[in-house]
Write a protein that holds these residues in place. Structure first.
Motif, PDB file in Angstrom:
ATOM      1  N   LEU A 257      -6.545  -0.757   2.367  1.00 45.97           N
ATOM      2  CA  LEU A 257      -5.207  -1.772   2.366  1.00 45.97           C
ATOM      3  C   LEU A 257      -4.809  -2.259   1.438  1.00 45.97           C
ATOM      4  N   GLU A 258      -6.266  -2.826   1.210  1.00 44.41           N
ATOM      5  CA  GLU A 258      -6.331  -3.534   0.284  1.00 44.41           C
ATOM      6  C   GLU A 258      -6.001  -2.938  -1.367  1.00 44.41           C
ATOM      7  N   GLY A 259      -6.610  -1.595  -1.263  1.00 44.77           N
ATOM      8  CA  GLY A 259      -6.529  -0.991  -2.322  1.00 44.77           C
ATOM      9  C   GLY A 259      -4.929  -0.786  -3.053  1.00 44.77           C
ATOM     10  N   TRP A 260      -4.147  -0.572  -2.290  1.00 48.72           N
ATOM     11  CA  TRP A 260      -2.977   0.014  -1.888  1.00 48.72           C
ATOM     12  C   TRP A 260      -2.187  -1.141  -2.497  1.00 48.72           C
ATOM     13  N   PHE A 261      -2.444  -2.129  -2.005  1.00 53.32           N
ATOM     14  CA  PHE A 261      -1.627  -3.483  -2.956  1.00 53.32           C
ATOM     15  C   PHE A 261      -1.999  -3.054  -3.792  1.00 53.32           C
ATOM     16  N   ALA A 262      -2.877  -3.565  -4.467  1.00 54.68           N
ATOM     17  CA  ALA A 262      -3.642  -3.540  -6.011  1.00 54.68           C
ATOM     18  C   ALA A 262      -2.610  -2.822  -6.497  1.00 54.68           C
ATOM     19  N   LYS A 263      -2.925  -1.937  -6.132  1.00 53.77           N
ATOM     20  CA  LYS A 263      -2.396  -0.192  -7.091  1.00 53.77           C
ATOM     21  C   LYS A 263      -0.844  -0.392  -7.337  1.00 53.77           C
ATOM     22  N   LEU A 264      -0.013  -1.148  -6.916  1.00 51.35           N
ATOM     23  CA  LEU A 264       1.481  -1.346  -7.279  1.00 51.35           C
ATOM     24  C   LEU A 264       1.161  -2.410  -8.650  1.00 51.35           C
ATOM     25  N   PRO A 265       2.247  -1.845  -9.137  1.00 55.14           N
ATOM     26  CA  PRO A 265       2.695  -1.954 -10.325  1.00 55.14           C
ATOM     27  C   PRO A 265       2.995  -4.118 -10.452  1.00 55.14           C
TER      28      PRO A 265
ATOM     29  N   LYS B   5      -4.145   8.629   4.706  1.00 53.20           N
ATOM     30  CA  LYS B   5      -5.020   8.303   3.568  1.00 53.20           C
ATOM     31  C   LYS B   5      -4.008   7.831   2.513  1.00 53.20           C
ATOM     32  N   SER B   6      -2.739   7.716   3.433  1.00 51.60           N
ATOM     33  CA  SER B   6      -2.245   6.833   1.976  1.00 51.60           C
ATOM     34  C   SER B   6      -1.123   5.903   2.033  1.00 51.60           C
ATOM     35  N   THR B   7      -1.109   5.014   3.126  1.00 49.92           N
ATOM     36  CA  THR B   7      -0.573   4.046   3.804  1.00 49.92           C
ATOM     37  C   THR B   7      -0.432   3.127   5.237  1.00 49.92           C
TER      38      THR B   7
ATOM     39  N   GLN C 267      10.063   1.353  -6.526  1.00 45.12           N
ATOM     40  CA  GLN C 267      10.519   1.370  -6.025  1.00 45.12           C
ATOM     41  C   GLN C 267       9.560   1.221  -4.427  1.00 45.12           C
ATOM     42  N   LEU C 268       9.378  -0.485  -4.236  1.00 44.70           N
ATOM     43  CA  LEU C 268       8.954  -0.558  -3.134  1.00 44.70           C
ATOM     44  C   LEU C 268       9.717  -0.130  -1.929  1.00 44.70           C
ATOM     45  N   ILE C 269       8.867   0.480   0.156  1.00 40.96           N
ATOM     46  CA  ILE C 269      10.128   0.595   0.894  1.00 40.96           C
ATOM     47  C   ILE C 269       8.888   0.412   1.895  1.00 40.96           C
ATOM     48  N   LEU C 270      10.185  -0.121   2.690  1.00 37.91           N
ATOM     49  CA  LEU C 270       9.619  -0.991   4.067  1.00 37.91           C
ATOM     50  C   LEU C 270      10.312   0.286   4.959  1.00 37.91           C
ATOM     51  N   GLY C 271       9.227   0.990   5.510  1.00 36.77           N
ATOM     52  CA  GLY C 271      10.163   2.075   6.362  1.00 36.77           C
ATOM     53  C   GLY C 271      10.033   1.531   8.313  1.00 36.77           C
TER      54      GLY C 271
END
Length: 127
Positions: free
Chosen positions: A5-13, A41-43, A61-65
């Motif tokens: 989870l932390e890695g996903w947020f850290a990899k955002l532009p 594995k990705s979300t 684009q950041l998306i909140l579904g």
């Protein structure tokens, strides 16, 4: 799981990281016991009486579904898409900001809807 989870947020532009973290905080504050899980594995997914919402990032684009977005009220007109179930919130490109109070209302609506759906399921199971 927390590392993913932390890695996903850290990899955002970098331009999106602060915005995504603030939305994440709002989601986690939306209901007591809100769960944050790494799924598929990705979300990053958020769970409260079932799947509530998830993050994605595509084409800059950041998306909140919202998993039950098609059943949600949207008085502020934040949701996009015409899917049968899921609808999306697309935050403005940084540094522009959408109204945080409107996003809170949308999250509150999603929580209420998930609670109602869970109650309906419970009633059907107990018949």
């Amino acid at each position: 799981m927390a590392a993913e989870l932390e890695g996903w947020f850290a990899k955002l532009p970098e331009a999106w990281q602060e915005r995504a973290q603030r939305i994440r905080e709002l989601i986690l504050e939306a209901a007591p016991g809100m769960q944050e899980k790494w799924m598929f594995k990705s979300t990053p997914f958020y769970i409260h009486h079932g799947w509530l919402c998830y993050f994605n990032f595509r084409k800059g684009q950041l998306i909140l579904g919202f998993c039950a977005g098609a059943r949600m009220g949207d008085p502020d007109g934040l949701l996009v898409g015409d899917q049968l179930v899921v609808r999306h919130f697309l935050p403005s490109v940084p540094p522009a900001r959408k109204n945080e109070a409107a996003l809170r209302r949308l999250l509150d609506e999603a929580v209420r809807l998930n609670e109602a759906i869970a109650a309906e399921r419970s009633i059907r199971r107990n018949r």
